[in-house]
Motif scaffolding. Structure first.
Motif, PDB file in Angstrom:
ATOM      1  N   VAL A 297       7.322   7.879   0.517  1.00 33.45           N
ATOM      2  CA  VAL A 297       8.333   8.904   0.808  1.00 33.45           C
ATOM      3  C   VAL A 297       7.700  10.275   0.666  1.00 33.45           C
ATOM      4  O   VAL A 297       6.911  10.530  -0.253  1.00 33.45           O
ATOM      5  CB  VAL A 297       9.532   8.754  -0.147  1.00 33.45           C
ATOM      6  N   ASP A 298       8.037  11.176   1.594  1.00 35.98           N
ATOM      7  CA  ASP A 298       7.494  12.532   1.586  1.00 35.98           C
ATOM      8  C   ASP A 298       8.023  13.288   0.361  1.00 35.98           C
ATOM      9  O   ASP A 298       9.221  13.573   0.280  1.00 35.98           O
ATOM     10  CB  ASP A 298       7.929  13.248   2.873  1.00 35.98           C
ATOM     11  N   SER A 397       4.367   9.870   7.489  1.00 33.82           N
ATOM     12  CA  SER A 397       4.197   9.564   8.913  1.00 33.82           C
ATOM     13  C   SER A 397       3.630   8.172   9.149  1.00 33.82           C
ATOM     14  O   SER A 397       3.941   7.532  10.156  1.00 33.82           O
ATOM     15  CB  SER A 397       3.290  10.611   9.562  1.00 33.82           C
ATOM     16  N   GLY A 398       2.833   7.666   8.237  1.00 30.80           N
ATOM     17  CA  GLY A 398       2.219   6.351   8.433  1.00 30.80           C
ATOM     18  C   GLY A 398       3.158   5.183   8.213  1.00 30.80           C
ATOM     19  O   GLY A 398       2.783   4.028   8.455  1.00 30.80           O
ATOM     20  N   GLU A 399       4.382   5.455   7.747  1.00 29.20           N
ATOM     21  CA  GLU A 399       5.327   4.378   7.438  1.00 29.20           C
ATOM     22  C   GLU A 399       6.360   4.171   8.542  1.00 29.20           C
ATOM     23  O   GLU A 399       7.347   3.471   8.329  1.00 29.20           O
ATOM     24  CB  GLU A 399       6.054   4.687   6.125  1.00 29.20           C
ATOM     25  N   GLU A 403      10.680   1.517   7.478  1.00 32.98           N
ATOM     26  CA  GLU A 403      11.601   2.177   6.555  1.00 32.98           C
ATOM     27  C   GLU A 403      12.506   1.182   5.826  1.00 32.98           C
ATOM     28  O   GLU A 403      12.620   1.220   4.591  1.00 32.98           O
ATOM     29  CB  GLU A 403      12.460   3.205   7.300  1.00 32.98           C
ATOM     30  N   ILE A 404      13.161   0.296   6.568  1.00 31.81           N
ATOM     31  CA  ILE A 404      14.077  -0.651   5.942  1.00 31.81           C
ATOM     32  C   ILE A 404      13.323  -1.626   5.041  1.00 31.81           C
ATOM     33  O   ILE A 404      13.797  -2.007   3.967  1.00 31.81           O
ATOM     34  CB  ILE A 404      14.886  -1.396   7.019  1.00 31.81           C
TER      35      ILE A 404
END
Length: 513
Positions: A297-298, A397-399, A403-404
């Motif tokens: 997470v950012d 950005s790499g994820e 997300e889920i």
């Protein structure tokens, strides 16, 4: 609705003087009222959670010093809530000259027109009273914000009426001067264009304003408070250095520092439409903290405290949805929810009576207390938040595309941590015995509490589990089912039970091969 002032307040300038009223600036008013609350022990910032030993002492020092301040923090840290709570430190009622755009005090007029009016009327001058709720102004900084919005602009209608261009009466004042004798807040200050930030310089230091060549020496009396993201509030960001220099205090906010503060915030802010047991709230609080600390997470955007609040509300809604759908099925089948609940707990037979009448009454289901529907959230209801709340989280950005999956993993981790914290040391062999020899226990979004409890029957150790979870000696069927499902999920996450999700969305817990 505008509050109505009490009838016993003075109505003229002479009566105001006779009552011993004296003029105080906004910052003096805030200082005096803050000190009064400190001496009496009254709450100084009601509704603010988790800042008692960190942020609030810094805010209090800034107020006592008479400093304008900026609150720095990521989104969802309660900056706006804290700023708005400052209004409660103002006097409940303050006298004003009726009709004054700048809320001028009768004992301290600032515009030429008001000074003339006071001089001519003397003690017979009628006065009005302004409630503190009307002494707060706020502007969310956006790229299209203009100098006219904040400071003011020339009013062409007044010019057309015959006034000369040099007449101060031709100016239409903006939000800042209209909040004179109050508190003005600028949210996300760095989002203001640089030329607009420049327009704020005189307001903060010299307390005058300039509009299209006018230089009005108006001694504005206000407290200016701003909020900003720390990343933007730097020389490399979008804030000009002279504006930074004008603020007397920079106060750094933060997310809840521990689990208990996170839980306290959820309890205070969440509007729950169904019962959410404490262990489920703890899962959600741990989940929010895990998301916040995740490397996926950012960290620059943060994870708002509203994330955990929305998660609790979503879980409660899932429980209410289950109760409503099962009640509809029960009514359509010619029965009520009561017999099933009674089979699970004799103390709950009356719970279904509300839904046993005419099916046309389903339109009023939202008026029925949720306990009547036996709507109690379970840990399995939390799965839905991974999809509905992913928009509240900004991932690295790499994820992208995961997300889920990431949120699901963090939710399972939070559930396992809560299971260990709540039930460590208990003998749970009675639950594992349930699924020996190929037997399974089935639960899911639309499995009723009565159905789940019928599958498990009498489980050795359940009473101790309920005690650890704080349910009490006489749990409702929903509370007991929530405890059972929590234990089953915890045993699965600790690798003591297998788990399988069917095509219909039901979850089966069974013995490990």
């Amino acid at each position: 609705m505008t509050p109505v002032p009490p009838a016993d307040l003075p109505g003229t300038l002479g009566a105001l003087r006779a009552a011993g009223h004296r003029y105080r600036s906004v910052k003096q008013e805030l200082r005096d009222n803050l000190l009064a609350r400190m001496r009496s022990g009254a709450p100084r910032f009601p509704g603010i959670v988790g800042y008692d030993d960190t942020v609030l002492p810094e805010v209090e020092r800034a107020l006592l010093a008479g400093h304008d301040m900026v609150l720095l923090g990521e989104r969802g840290q309660g900056k706006t809530r804290l700023i708005r709570s400052l209004v409660t430190l103002l006097d409940e009622w303050t006298p004003v000259i009726p009709g004054s755009v700048l809320n001028e005090h009768p004992l301290h007029p600032v515009t030429p027109a008001s000074r003339t009016l006071v001089a001519e009327s003397g003690d017979d001058l009628p006065i009005g009273w302004l409630h503190r709720s009307m002494r707060y102004g706020e502007k969310l900084a956006t790229p299209d914000t203009s100098v006219g919005d904040l400071i003011g602009d020339v009013d062409p209608i007044r010019l057309a009426q015959g006034r000369t261009l040099g007449d101060p009466e031709t100016i239409h004042f903006g939000l800042v001067p209209r909040t004179n004798r109050g508190i003005f807040a600028v949210n996300e200050l760095p989002d203001l264009a640089e030329r607009i930030q420049v327009a704020m310089l005189n307001v903060l230091e010299e307390r005058d304003i300039q509009v299209r060549g006018y230089q009005l020496r108006l001694p504005l009396d206000l407290l200016l408070v701003a909020s900003a993201n720390p990343e933007d509030y730097t020389n490399r960001g979008r804030i000009i250095t002279p504006l930074k220099d004008r603020f007397g205090a920079e106060v750094r906010t933060h997310y809840p520092t521990d689990l208990e503060r996170e839980l306290e915030l959820i309890r205070q802010e969440a509007d729950l439409v169904a019962e959410v047991p404490e262990h489920v709230l703890e899962v959600l609080a741990r989940f929010a903290r895990a998301v916040r600390e995740s490397p996926s997470v950012d960290p620059r955007s943060g994870v708002s405290a509203r994330f955990a609040v929305a998660a609790a509300e979503t879980v409660a809604a899932a429980a209410l949805r289950r109760a409503g759908l099962l009640a509809a099925e029960s009514t359509a089948a010619g029965t009520s929810a009561g017999p099933g609940a009674a089979a699970a707990s004799g103390a709950s037979a009356a719970r279904g009576e509300v839904l046993a009448g005419d099916p046309s009454s389903t339109a009023d289901v939202n008026k029925v207390p949720f306990l009547a529907l036996d709507a109690v959230a379970r840990v399995g209801d939390a799965v839905s938040v991974t999809s509905t709340l992913r928009g509240k989280v900004e991932f690295e950005s790499g994820e992208e595309g995961r997300e889920i999956e990431i949120l699901g993993h963090l939710l399972r981790t939070a559930t396992a941590d809560t299971f260990r914290a709540r039930l460590a040391g208990l003998d749970l062999s009675g639950f594992t015995t349930l699924v020996e020899e190929g037997e399974t226990v089935e639960t899911g979004e639309l499995v009723s509490a009565a159905e789940l409890l019928r599958q498990v029957g009498t489980v050795p150790g359940l009473a101790k589990v309920l005690d650890r979870l704080g349910v009490g000696d006489a749990p409702s069927p929903g509370q007991a089912a929530a405890a059972v499902e929590f234990v089953l999920e915890g045993l699965h996450l600790s690798r003591r039970l297998d788990k399988d999700v069917t095509d219909s969305g039901r979850t089966r817990y069974g013995g490990r091969d």
